[in-house]
Design a protein around this motif. Structure first.
Motif, mmCIF file in Angstrom:
data_model
loop_
_atom_site.group_PDB
_atom_site.id
_atom_site.type_symbol
_atom_site.label_atom_id
_atom_site.label_comp_id
_atom_site.label_asym_id
_atom_site.label_seq_id
_atom_site.Cartn_x
_atom_site.Cartn_y
_atom_site.Cartn_z
ATOM 1 N N TYR A 169 58.241 -90.775 -114.568
ATOM 2 C CA TYR A 169 58.123 -90.597 -113.025
ATOM 3 C C TYR A 169 59.429 -90.486 -112.359
ATOM 4 O O TYR A 169 59.409 -89.722 -111.150
ATOM 5 N N GLY A 170 60.493 -91.389 -112.957
ATOM 6 C CA GLY A 170 61.869 -90.954 -112.289
ATOM 7 C C GLY A 170 61.904 -91.126 -110.727
ATOM 8 O O GLY A 170 61.461 -92.138 -110.503
ATOM 9 N N PHE A 171 62.251 -90.332 -110.038
ATOM 10 C CA PHE A 171 62.336 -90.487 -108.537
ATOM 11 C C PHE A 171 61.189 -89.800 -107.849
ATOM 12 O O PHE A 171 61.193 -89.327 -106.731
ATOM 13 N N TRP A 174 60.370 -90.924 -104.256
ATOM 14 C CA TRP A 174 61.305 -90.319 -103.386
ATOM 15 C C TRP A 174 61.077 -88.853 -102.798
ATOM 16 O O TRP A 174 61.147 -88.550 -101.718
ATOM 17 N N LYS A 175 60.089 -88.360 -103.542
ATOM 18 C CA LYS A 175 59.650 -86.970 -103.018
ATOM 19 C C LYS A 175 58.287 -86.714 -102.388
ATOM 20 O O LYS A 175 58.114 -86.340 -101.598
ATOM 21 N N ASP A 176 57.611 -87.623 -102.962
ATOM 22 C CA ASP A 176 56.035 -88.042 -102.515
ATOM 23 C C ASP A 176 55.693 -89.301 -102.463
ATOM 24 O O ASP A 176 55.743 -90.102 -103.234
ATOM 25 N N ALA A 242 66.810 -103.299 -103.097
ATOM 26 C CA ALA A 242 66.204 -102.096 -102.276
ATOM 27 C C ALA A 242 65.975 -100.936 -103.028
ATOM 28 O O ALA A 242 64.962 -100.285 -102.867
ATOM 29 N N PHE A 243 67.213 -100.444 -103.846
ATOM 30 C CA PHE A 243 67.010 -99.214 -104.568
ATOM 31 C C PHE A 243 65.997 -99.188 -105.717
ATOM 32 O O PHE A 243 65.136 -98.316 -105.670
ATOM 33 N N PHE A 244 65.948 -100.213 -106.515
ATOM 34 C CA PHE A 244 64.889 -100.466 -107.562
ATOM 35 C C PHE A 244 63.643 -100.677 -106.870
ATOM 36 O O PHE A 244 62.475 -100.001 -107.674
ATOM 37 N N ALA A 245 63.411 -101.381 -105.973
ATOM 38 C CA ALA A 245 62.154 -101.515 -105.088
ATOM 39 C C ALA A 245 61.340 -100.151 -104.949
ATOM 40 O O ALA A 245 60.339 -99.933 -104.989
ATOM 41 N N GLY A 246 62.329 -99.338 -104.374
ATOM 42 C CA GLY A 246 61.804 -97.957 -103.981
ATOM 43 C C GLY A 246 61.599 -97.278 -105.179
ATOM 44 O O GLY A 246 60.621 -96.127 -104.985
ATOM 45 N N LEU A 247 61.940 -97.314 -106.298
ATOM 46 C CA LEU A 247 61.358 -96.546 -107.589
ATOM 47 C C LEU A 247 60.190 -97.110 -108.222
ATOM 48 O O LEU A 247 59.574 -96.467 -108.846
ATOM 49 N N ASN A 248 59.718 -98.197 -107.728
ATOM 50 C CA ASN A 248 58.457 -98.787 -108.237
ATOM 51 C C ASN A 248 57.073 -98.641 -107.730
ATOM 52 O O ASN A 248 56.274 -98.662 -108.295
ATOM 53 N N ALA A 249 57.305 -98.281 -106.602
ATOM 54 C CA ALA A 249 55.948 -97.915 -105.866
ATOM 55 C C ALA A 249 56.228 -96.958 -104.676
ATOM 56 O O ALA A 249 57.190 -96.970 -104.076
#
Length: 506
Positions: A169-171, A174-176, A242-249
């Protein structure tokens, strides 16, 4: 050195980087990252202030002492009580978070059981096992480091497809729904502001280092390294978190928006989404240990702060009573009694009460940062007025005095506008308003009251301490002698290979 660094780390890694970070993530991953990054620069500025004052005057009480010495005795008095309130509110917040985590396994368990057990364990640690407190915190701090970097490694592995669903799923999140949760303009700016408000609560600064500076054996060798490493803790734990939390959900995940308990953690949301067994429970258990460790550290800091205030005449004399081992048992009992405020979760719900204590903690911490920055600016004004140059300082902070002015600019703004949403039509709530701004009212009342008392008793003037009258001499000869002796001891005691490795890391 290792104990000093890891005590700072122990205070830094609590529930915020795993659990409550889910709330600002609802504004989008980029909004979260921007808000945390901006506030991190404020905390770094505070560290740059304290490194200069603490290495020159490594005394117990830290920033509270500097406010008294360089700003105004009344400010030092009210700042001490403000910090005590901050630690007590953190204790209550962590107990409430424990109940939120336990709800992941037992959603129907009453909060009273969790809070009562937590208080009983805290009594055992603070009263009966206080002698092994420091070493225990050291090893639990190492566990916390493994936890947070383990969470980062987990995120990287699963985002590139290392998961049961083989979902690369990568980023994607961040897109949706997008970097700002699908909004633009003013709404996107509000999302960033909410992240800043969370960061004001979640990012623990160098205050713990400042408070124990007087107990460090080689202060002018150890303290600069401890303060200068603040930037790495901030980047690693908070900006990285903060960066990694935004990648998880995703920001619009139903669990993130509506669930309660540990299910609101971005990491646990992702583990459940990908069908990964056992890890959610392991992380929850690790978080419980982490939370109790942080609560124990806060109880220790709160009780010793109250004890020091009692010795200075800033609190009732009864709090200076100790047992035969030197334990300030009255202070410990007072702190534990105030920890019972956590039982408010029985009436209003754990999530609501947790938000109250988050607001109260954020307010008290911002008051602390304002006082530290103001103390430093007056500290430098005193040096200039008395002809003291930078060579007088054992260590220098970065970008001074601009770091201090940067912190003094943002901290009041964050404090004043922390409750801006209360004033929208139909949103005002008395409890929310009180927990957001009550600390300000208490601080002002205490400051004015103590000032009037001292002026009446002719113990100080109305106008604080003049720059030309600031004391830059008391304690300096003794500290210089201690520094010379400490350096001789350092040179005469050869270090083992293990000592060298530990000192390089910490």
């Amino acid at each position: 050195m290792r104990h000093l660094q890891l005590i700072a780390i122990s205070g830094a890694i609590g529930s915020s980087v795993f659990l409550s970070i889910g709330k600002p993530l609802t504004g989008g991953p980029l909004a979260l990252l921007l808000g945390v990054s901006l506030w991190s620069t404020v905390i770094w500025g505070i560290s740059n202030c304290l490194v200069e004052m603490c290495t020159l005057f490594p005394v117990e009480g830290g920033f509270i002492y500097y406010a008294t010495r360089f700003l105004d005795p009344s400010m030092g008095f009210s700042l001490g009580w403000n910090y005590f309130i901050c630690q007590v509110s953190l204790i209550c917040g962590e107990f409430t978070s424990m109940n939120v985590l336990i709800a992941y396994w037992a959603p129907d368990l009453t909060p009273a059981v969790v809070i009562a057990v937590g208080l009983a364990l805290l009594v055992a640690v603070q009263v009966f096992n206080v002698r092994i407190y420091g070493e225990t915190e050291f090893w639990i701090s190492i566990l916390k480091i493994f936890m947070i970097f383990g969470a980062f490694l987990f995120t990287f592995i699963v985002m590139v497809g290392g998961n049961p669903k083989h979902d690369k799923y990568g980023f994607r999140f961040w897109k949706d729904p997008g970097p700002f949760a699908g909004v633009t303009g003013v709404d996107a700016a509000q999302n960033v502001w909410r992240a800043i408000q969370w960061a004001a609560y979640g990012i623990v600064g160098p205050d713990y280092i400042s408070l124990v500076a007087g107990e460090v054996q080689h202060p002018r060798r150890v303290l600069p390294k401890a303060f200068n490493s603040t930037i790495y803790r901030i980047l690693g734990f908070y900006v990285g978190g903060a960066f990694f939390a935004g990648l998880n959900a995703p920001a619009n995940d139903p669990s993130l928006l509506g669930a309660s308990g540990a299910a609101k953690s971005p990491y646990i949301i992702n583990m459940n989404r990908l069908g990964i067994p056992y890890l959610p429970s392991i992380l929850t258990a690790g978080l419980l240990i982490s939370l109790f460790s942080s609560t124990s550290s806060m109880a220790f800091a709160a009780s010793r702060t109250l004890y020091c205030m009692g010795l200075e005449g800033h609190a009732p004399k009864i709090v200076t009573r100790t047992n035969k081992h030197g334990l300030p048992y009255v202070c410990v009992l007072v702190v534990l009694a105030l920890g019972c405020l956590s039982f408010m979760a029985l009436g209003s719900g754990s999530a609501t009460v947790l938000s109250w204590f988050i607001n109260l903690t954020a307010a008290t911490q911002m008051i602390t940062w304002i006082a530290v920055a103001a103390s430093y600016i007056r500290f430098r004004a005193g040096m200039k007025a008395q002809g003291l140059t930078n060579s007088f300082l054992p260590a220098r902070g970065y970008f001074q005095p601009w770091s201090a002015w940067w912190a003094l600019f943002w901290s009041p703004i964050a404090l004043i506008f922390s409750g801006y949403y209360f004033f929208a039509p139909g949103t005002f709530a008395v409890a929310d308003f009180l927990f957001t701004y009550m600390a300000v009212f208490i601080f002002v009342v205490l400051c004015i009251g103590w000032k009037v008392r001292n002026v009446i008793k002719f113990q100080e003037s109305w106008f604080g301490i003049e720059a030309t009258e600031m004391d830059f001499k008391t304690g300096i000869p003794e500290l210089e002698e201690m520094t010379v002796q400490a350096e001789e001891d350092w040179q005469n005691n050869p270090q083992t290979k293990l000592d060298k490795v530990v000192n390089r890391i910490f």
